[in-house]
Write a protein that holds these residues in place. Structure first.
Motif, PDB file in Angstrom:
ATOM      1  N   ARG A  80       0.831  -1.209   0.000  1.00 48.57           N
ATOM      2  CA  ARG A  80       0.000   0.000   0.000  1.00 48.57           C
ATOM      3  C   ARG A  80       0.862   1.254   0.000  1.00 48.57           C
ATOM      4  N   ARG A  81       0.443   2.235  -0.806  1.00 45.70           N
ATOM      5  CA  ARG A  81       1.171   3.500  -0.873  1.00 45.70           C
ATOM      6  C   ARG A  81       0.289   4.681  -0.449  1.00 45.70           C
ATOM      7  N   ASN A  82      -0.926   4.397   0.039  1.00 48.87           N
ATOM      8  CA  ASN A  82      -1.851   5.468   0.386  1.00 48.87           C
ATOM      9  C   ASN A  82      -1.911   5.729   1.892  1.00 48.87           C
ATOM     10  N   LEU A  83      -0.932   5.220   2.620  1.00 46.86           N
ATOM     11  CA  LEU A  83      -0.848   5.483   4.055  1.00 46.86           C
ATOM     12  C   LEU A  83       0.199   6.566   4.298  1.00 46.86           C
ATOM     13  N   ASP A  84       0.083   7.270   5.427  1.00 50.95           N
ATOM     14  CA  ASP A  84       1.089   8.297   5.691  1.00 50.95           C
ATOM     15  C   ASP A  84       2.417   7.644   6.074  1.00 50.95           C
ATOM     16  N   VAL A  85       3.450   8.449   6.114  1.00 50.90           N
ATOM     17  CA  VAL A  85       4.808   7.947   6.316  1.00 50.90           C
ATOM     18  C   VAL A  85       4.952   7.218   7.648  1.00 50.90           C
ATOM     19  N   VAL A  86       4.406   7.782   8.724  1.00 54.36           N
ATOM     20  CA  VAL A  86       4.558   7.170  10.038  1.00 54.36           C
ATOM     21  C   VAL A  86       3.843   5.826  10.111  1.00 54.36           C
ATOM     22  N   GLU A  87       2.621   5.766   9.611  1.00 55.25           N
ATOM     23  CA  GLU A  87       1.876   4.507   9.632  1.00 55.25           C
ATOM     24  C   GLU A  87       2.586   3.447   8.794  1.00 55.25           C
ATOM     25  N   THR A  88       3.117   3.843   7.650  1.00 51.58           N
ATOM     26  CA  THR A  88       3.846   2.903   6.791  1.00 51.58           C
ATOM     27  C   THR A  88       5.095   2.373   7.495  1.00 51.58           C
ATOM     28  N   GLY A  89       5.852   3.270   8.116  1.00 46.51           N
ATOM     29  CA  GLY A  89       7.050   2.855   8.837  1.00 46.51           C
ATOM     30  C   GLY A  89       6.721   2.000  10.050  1.00 46.51           C
ATOM     31  N   PHE A  90       5.650   2.358  10.756  1.00 49.20           N
ATOM     32  CA  PHE A  90       5.222   1.585  11.927  1.00 49.20           C
ATOM     33  C   PHE A  90       4.864   0.156  11.532  1.00 49.20           C
ATOM     34  N   ARG A  91       4.136  -0.011  10.436  1.00 45.42           N
ATOM     35  CA  ARG A  91       3.763  -1.355   9.978  1.00 45.42           C
ATOM     36  C   ARG A  91       4.995  -2.177   9.627  1.00 45.42           C
ATOM     37  N   LYS A  92       5.988  -1.540   9.049  1.00 42.43           N
ATOM     38  CA  LYS A  92       7.234  -2.245   8.736  1.00 42.43           C
ATOM     39  C   LYS A  92       7.885  -2.758  10.012  1.00 42.43           C
ATOM     40  N   LEU A  93       7.910  -1.916  11.026  1.00 47.03           N
ATOM     41  CA  LEU A  93       8.481  -2.305  12.310  1.00 47.03           C
ATOM     42  C   LEU A  93       7.720  -3.477  12.927  1.00 47.03           C
ATOM     43  N   VAL A  94       6.404  -3.428  12.885  1.00 47.71           N
ATOM     44  CA  VAL A  94       5.568  -4.497  13.437  1.00 47.71           C
ATOM     45  C   VAL A  94       5.861  -5.820  12.745  1.00 47.71           C
ATOM     46  N   LEU A  95       5.910  -5.809  11.425  1.00 47.97           N
ATOM     47  CA  LEU A  95       6.136  -7.046  10.674  1.00 47.97           C
ATOM     48  C   LEU A  95       7.465  -7.696  11.041  1.00 47.97           C
ATOM     49  N   HIS A  96       8.492  -6.896  11.195  1.00 49.95           N
ATOM     50  CA  HIS A  96       9.804  -7.471  11.500  1.00 49.95           C
ATOM     51  C   HIS A  96       9.925  -7.899  12.954  1.00 49.95           C
ATOM     52  N   GLN A  97       9.228  -7.224  13.845  1.00 48.00           N
ATOM     53  CA  GLN A  97       9.293  -7.588  15.264  1.00 48.00           C
ATOM     54  C   GLN A  97       8.429  -8.800  15.601  1.00 48.00           C
ATOM     55  N   THR A  98       7.444  -9.097  14.764  1.00 51.94           N
ATOM     56  CA  THR A  98       6.507 -10.193  15.070  1.00 51.94           C
ATOM     57  C   THR A  98       6.625 -11.378  14.126  1.00 51.94           C
ATOM     58  N   SER A  99       7.535 -11.320  13.164  1.00 50.24           N
ATOM     59  CA  SER A  99       7.649 -12.393  12.170  1.00 50.24           C
ATOM     60  C   SER A  99       8.697 -13.431  12.554  1.00 50.24           C
ATOM     61  N   PHE A 100       8.543 -14.613  12.041  1.00 46.77           N
ATOM     62  CA  PHE A 100       9.500 -15.697  12.263  1.00 46.77           C
ATOM     63  C   PHE A 100      10.860 -15.281  11.712  1.00 46.77           C
ATOM     64  N   SER A 101      11.882 -15.388  12.539  1.00 45.87           N
ATOM     65  CA  SER A 101      13.260 -15.013  12.185  1.00 45.87           C
ATOM     66  C   SER A 101      13.413 -13.535  11.850  1.00 45.87           C
ATOM     67  N   GLY A 102      12.384 -12.734  12.123  1.00 42.69           N
ATOM     68  CA  GLY A 102      12.466 -11.305  11.849  1.00 42.69           C
ATOM     69  C   GLY A 102      12.500 -10.962  10.381  1.00 42.69           C
ATOM     70  N   LEU A 103      11.970 -11.863   9.525  1.00 47.21           N
ATOM     71  CA  LEU A 103      12.064 -11.684   8.072  1.00 47.21           C
ATOM     72  C   LEU A 103      10.951 -10.822   7.480  1.00 47.21           C
ATOM     73  N   GLY A 104      10.036 -10.348   8.305  1.00 50.51           N
ATOM     74  CA  GLY A 104       8.992  -9.470   7.791  1.00 50.51           C
ATOM     75  C   GLY A 104       8.110 -10.151   6.760  1.00 50.51           C
ATOM     76  N   VAL A 105       7.898  -9.489   5.621  1.00 49.76           N
ATOM     77  CA  VAL A 105       7.017 -10.045   4.590  1.00 49.76           C
ATOM     78  C   VAL A 105       7.591 -11.309   3.958  1.00 49.76           C
ATOM     79  N   LYS A 106       8.886 -11.542   4.101  1.00 49.30           N
ATOM     80  CA  LYS A 106       9.499 -12.748   3.546  1.00 49.30           C
ATOM     81  C   LYS A 106       9.346 -13.952   4.477  1.00 49.30           C
ATOM     82  N   ALA A 107       8.803 -13.721   5.669  1.00 44.09           N
ATOM     83  CA  ALA A 107       8.578 -14.821   6.607  1.00 44.09           C
ATOM     84  C   ALA A 107       7.302 -15.568   6.225  1.00 44.09           C
TER      85      ALA A 107
END
Length: 261
Positions: A80-107
């Motif tokens: 998604r590209r229609n979110l503001d910068v902070v929300e986009t960055g926050f989601r990236k942080l969430v994915l890496h902190q909660t994913s297996f091996s910290g792989l984010g979307v590649k997990a």
């Protein structure tokens, strides 16, 4: 020993999580200019948020409770590209902190899997207090510098015309398994482009890479040193896997380092 009196600009074309980058920033004079770059738009949004809106980012962290449903929602909506910068960055942080091996979307999924059958679940690495502390620390580090650029561009823009007074640290996606580990990996042509540009680059530079024969061949004109480390994660009853990387320093950089302060 990598920076001299003439170093006035630090450039990192593959900034990612900034694990090495922030250690380097700690040693830099605030008079240096910074150019931090990554091809992943969401990574760039995260660091822009840390630099420009740390309090807003910390507020997002304070109010958030991880769950498997949110993990899969954020993963599905990663483009998604229609979110503001902070929300986009926050989601990236969430994915890496909660994913297996910290792989984010590649997990394949969140820590503990969809059914949360493990003793380690999706919340086990989510530490709001530590995350907020890290964000403020990174923010203060970046704010020491009067000239900071954080961009989402091709690496060539940081390397091709880099001035002699710049220093470049490059940690490109792995040559062999990059496509499995990074959402934005590099093609063989990209790896060749990087090697060619660095060979003629006026700036001093150091690279870290996976130890692969084709990479050693690409950088046969440089100083290549092997290092070995052990993965911190291992499957029960299995030995921890060892991984080999190489540190590449063009010959001119080695000469520069010997004269460094």
């Amino acid at each position: 020993g990598l920076f001299t009196r003439d170093t006035l600009e630090y450039r990192e074309p593959f900034f990612g999580a900034g694990a090495v980058g922030f250690r380097i920033l700690d040693s830099l004079n605030p008079k240096n200019s910074l150019w931090l770059n990554d091809l992943d738009y969401r990574v760039v949004c995260l660091w822009k948020s840390v630099y420009e809106a740390p309090e807003e980012l910390c507020s997002c962290i304070t109010k958030f409770l991880p769950s498997t449903d949110i993990f899969y929602k954020f993963k599905e909506e990663d483009d998604r590209r229609n979110l503001d910068v902070v929300e986009t960055g926050f989601r990236k942080l969430v994915l890496h902190q909660t994913s297996f091996s910290g792989l984010g979307v590649k997990a394949g999924g969140p820590i503990g899997g969809r059914r949360q059958s493990s003793e380690y679940n999706v919340e086990c690495r989510w530490n709001p207090t530590q995350l907020r502390k890290d964000i403020i620390s990174r923010h203060e580090n970046l704010k020491r510098f009067s000239n900071v650029r954080i961009t989402c561009k091709d690496f060539s823009l940081l390397v091709k015309d880099a001035p002699k007074h710049a220093f470049i640290y490059a940690d490109p996606p792995y040559f062999e398994k990059g496509a499995n580990l990074y959402k934005h990996s590099m093609t063989k042509l990209d790896h060749h482009r990087l090697a060619s540009m660095l060979r003629s680059c006026r700036a001093s530079c150091v690279l870290s890479y996976d130890d692969h024969p084709q990479i050693r061949d690409l950088y046969s004109w440089a100083i290549v040193e092997g290092i070995e480390f052990t993965y911190t994660m291992a499957i029960a009853h299995e030995k921890r896997r060892k991984n080999s990387e190489i540190i590449i320093s063009p010959v001119k950089c080695a000469a520069t380092a010997s004269r460094a302060i």
